[in-house]
Motif scaffolding. Sequence first.
Motif, PDB file in Angstrom:
ATOM      1  N   GLN A 153       0.804  -1.211   0.000  1.00 47.09           N
ATOM      2  CA  GLN A 153       0.000   0.000   0.000  1.00 47.09           C
ATOM      3  C   GLN A 153       0.843   1.271   0.000  1.00 47.09           C
ATOM      4  OE1 GLN A 153       0.774  -1.767   2.623  1.00 47.09           O
ATOM      5  NE2 GLN A 153      -0.300  -1.156   4.500  1.00 47.09           N
ATOM      6  N   GLU A 154       0.225   2.339  -0.507  1.00 45.82           N
ATOM      7  CA  GLU A 154       0.934   3.598  -0.720  1.00 45.82           C
ATOM      8  C   GLU A 154       1.506   4.147   0.577  1.00 45.82           C
ATOM      9  OE1 GLU A 154       2.003   5.058  -3.320  1.00 45.82           O
ATOM     10  OE2 GLU A 154       2.680   6.889  -2.289  1.00 45.82           O
ATOM     11  N   VAL A 155       0.823   3.909   1.712  1.00 42.37           N
ATOM     12  CA  VAL A 155       1.314   4.478   2.970  1.00 42.37           C
ATOM     13  C   VAL A 155       2.687   3.872   3.328  1.00 42.37           C
ATOM     14  CG1 VAL A 155       0.484   3.056   4.934  1.00 42.37           C
ATOM     15  CG2 VAL A 155       0.204   5.511   4.980  1.00 42.37           C
ATOM     16  N   GLN A 158       5.383   5.266   0.348  1.00 47.74           N
ATOM     17  CA  GLN A 158       5.864   6.644   0.487  1.00 47.74           C
ATOM     18  C   GLN A 158       7.030   6.708   1.476  1.00 47.74           C
ATOM     19  OE1 GLN A 158       2.729   9.317   1.793  1.00 47.74           O
ATOM     20  NE2 GLN A 158       2.783   8.586   3.880  1.00 47.74           N
ATOM     21  N   THR A 199      -2.945   0.300  -4.288  1.00 46.86           N
ATOM     22  CA  THR A 199      -3.748   1.312  -4.982  1.00 46.86           C
ATOM     23  C   THR A 199      -2.920   2.166  -5.930  1.00 46.86           C
ATOM     24  OG1 THR A 199      -3.493   2.763  -3.076  1.00 46.86           O
ATOM     25  CG2 THR A 199      -5.527   1.486  -3.183  1.00 46.86           C
TER      26      THR A 199
ATOM     27  N   SER B  55       2.864   9.759   8.106  1.00 45.67           N
ATOM     28  CA  SER B  55       1.792   9.132   7.323  1.00 45.67           C
ATOM     29  C   SER B  55       0.508   9.956   7.300  1.00 45.67           C
ATOM     30  CB  SER B  55       1.422   7.767   7.906  1.00 45.67           C
ATOM     31  OG  SER B  55       2.545   6.968   8.108  1.00 45.67           O
ATOM     32  N   ARG B  58      -1.151  12.126   4.125  1.00 44.95           N
ATOM     33  CA  ARG B  58      -1.749  11.327   3.062  1.00 44.95           C
ATOM     34  C   ARG B  58      -3.007  10.627   3.543  1.00 44.95           C
ATOM     35  NH1 ARG B  58      -1.323   8.969  -1.785  1.00 44.95           N
ATOM     36  NH2 ARG B  58       0.456  10.260  -2.344  1.00 44.95           N
ATOM     37  N   MET B  59      -2.975  10.116   4.776  1.00 50.44           N
ATOM     38  CA  MET B  59      -4.149   9.404   5.298  1.00 50.44           C
ATOM     39  C   MET B  59      -5.373  10.299   5.319  1.00 50.44           C
ATOM     40  SD  MET B  59      -3.139   6.990   8.459  1.00 50.44           S
ATOM     41  CE  MET B  59      -2.206   5.522   8.198  1.00 50.44           C
ATOM     42  N   PRO B  97       7.809  14.991  -1.691  1.00 52.72           N
ATOM     43  CA  PRO B  97       7.257  13.954  -0.803  1.00 52.72           C
ATOM     44  C   PRO B  97       8.227  12.808  -0.535  1.00 52.72           C
ATOM     45  CG  PRO B  97       6.131  13.966  -2.936  1.00 52.72           C
ATOM     46  CD  PRO B  97       7.040  15.139  -2.926  1.00 52.72           C
ATOM     47  N   ASP B  98       9.156  12.556  -1.490  1.00 52.86           N
ATOM     48  CA  ASP B  98      10.087  11.437  -1.309  1.00 52.86           C
ATOM     49  C   ASP B  98      11.352  11.845  -0.566  1.00 52.86           C
ATOM     50  OD1 ASP B  98       9.430  10.022  -4.627  1.00 52.86           O
ATOM     51  OD2 ASP B  98       8.239  10.113  -2.801  1.00 52.86           O
ATOM     52  N   ALA B 229      -7.532  -0.075   6.578  1.00 54.17           N
ATOM     53  CA  ALA B 229      -6.334  -0.690   6.026  1.00 54.17           C
ATOM     54  C   ALA B 229      -6.547  -0.955   4.550  1.00 54.17           C
ATOM     55  CB  ALA B 229      -6.019  -1.998   6.748  1.00 54.17           C
ATOM     56  N   SER B 232      -7.095   2.842   2.738  1.00 56.62           N
ATOM     57  CA  SER B 232      -6.041   3.837   2.934  1.00 56.62           C
ATOM     58  C   SER B 232      -6.623   5.204   3.207  1.00 56.62           C
ATOM     59  CB  SER B 232      -5.124   3.955   1.700  1.00 56.62           C
ATOM     60  OG  SER B 232      -4.414   2.784   1.521  1.00 56.62           O
TER      61      SER B 232
END
Lengths: 271, 250
Positions: A153-155, A158, A199, B55, B58-59, B97-98, B229, B232
């Motif tokens: 998953q993306e979380v 990243q 995703t 996190s 984004r969440m 972001p990276d 989960a 996301s």
Amino acid sequence: MKTVKHKILVLSGKGGVGKSTFSAHLAHGLAEDENTQVALLDIDICGPSIPKIMGLEGEQVHQSGSGWSPVFLEDNLGVMSVGFLLSSPDDAVIWRGPKKNGMIKQFLRDVDWGELDYLIVDTPPGTSDEHLSAVQYLAGAHIDGAVLVTTPQEVSLQDVRKEISFCRKVKLPIIGVVENMSGFVCPRCRKESQIFPPTTGGAEVMCQDLKIPLLGRVPLDPRIGKSCDKGQSFLVEAPDSPATSAYRSIIQRIREFCDLHPPEGASLVPS
Amino acid sequence: MEAAPGNLAGVRHVILVLSGKGGVGKSTISAELALALRHAGKKVGLLDVDLCGPSLPRMLRVQDRAVHQCDRGWVPVFVDREQSLSLMSVGFLLEKPDEAVVWRGPKKNALIKQFVSDVAWGPLDYLVVDTPPGTSDEHMAAVDALRPCGPLGALVVTTPQAVSVGDVRRELTFCRKVGLRILGVVENMSGFVCPHCAVSPGRSRGGSPAPPRGWERPRVDPAPCPRSARTSSPGEAARSWPDTPESPSW
């Protein structure tokens, strides 16, 4: 470190993706050849999982004239972790960065590793003191590379992208990425579901974008967690599992990478 | 008791979400808790002190927002139009972001102190603090900076495996040593219901830690693998309460 041929760091920006599980099974897999000397070093000072996963909880470390002795699971598989230095499993290691760095330095300098073919270093999640110290203290000794573990998953991705940036910043070669918990096969109906859906394309797309090898995908088998809790090798407990096949294939790719990148002074062509 | 000084003056309750173990769902549960409290009509701040792996932006789908300055310091990012849920995270300060935050302890401590005291939180019923796994710099810095707010509550998250429970026992020791009031333990990912055959396959169960001798504390009901989960997006899960079987009993 001069007597250690290959050094592999197992990293992830993300917690709970299976770094320690993977490190332990990489060690088990490599040590199945009794002529290969393997050691597993756990530098997760706050959350040392390796003693439990390797079935060595409660073991103590011994001192000798040549330094600390790792705890041996097999004749050719030694393990070192701060977990072996705690008087109780509930003891919290509440240390700030400098003290953690000191411990990692001791682990790398004062442990009598002996002649090793592989030293696997399991790390905590993140890009901080422990990671900088490991790379810094191993800098003069040639690290073969890093294996990065993620979930689809993306979380997770990243955070793993950040870890890749870290590797590039400190010039640590990347052996490749392992996508863990990649699909779940229900033991009852045998149908596959995605507990952690990719995703954004999962590790495959990330690896294509960043031009890094995807070493393999390991499906989520509930027996893996059970083996870890019992301190047993999943590769032996569930040899028929698709997860075991995936692990073995990934371990083989890591072996091939190390064979192509021998330590300084060694020849690529066997005599 | 005297109110805390400066930007913490309006904060009524602080809850730290902790776990010795990574990947058990601290950020998911922090976000769900904040959204549930907001749903209950409270004003909530969410502070993300996971500097290496932030996190929450984004969440909560606010990863593209920016942080602004005012005379009292940084303005947190409001997640909703009503401005009843605000978020501060290092994720908002990164150029890309990276980009990796490759900092040693002292620099992390300094930023966390700033996040606590130099953010214009305003009046809050709850400040929920999401932490990285472990018992190190970030945790000590957050606890030290938040002490003026009064008794600090801790929600400890685990999963059923013995390997998680071991780390969580250490976290409970940490909580006791630094004087956190343990509100309870959440056992997350407590079973999985196969979407095809609707059966919960057997799972490894080390069991959530029994409280150490002499401690009495409530045990929060287990939360089955939450939809968040799979989506996301914790917001979706919170909005669908209390209709789903996964709704934890907050």
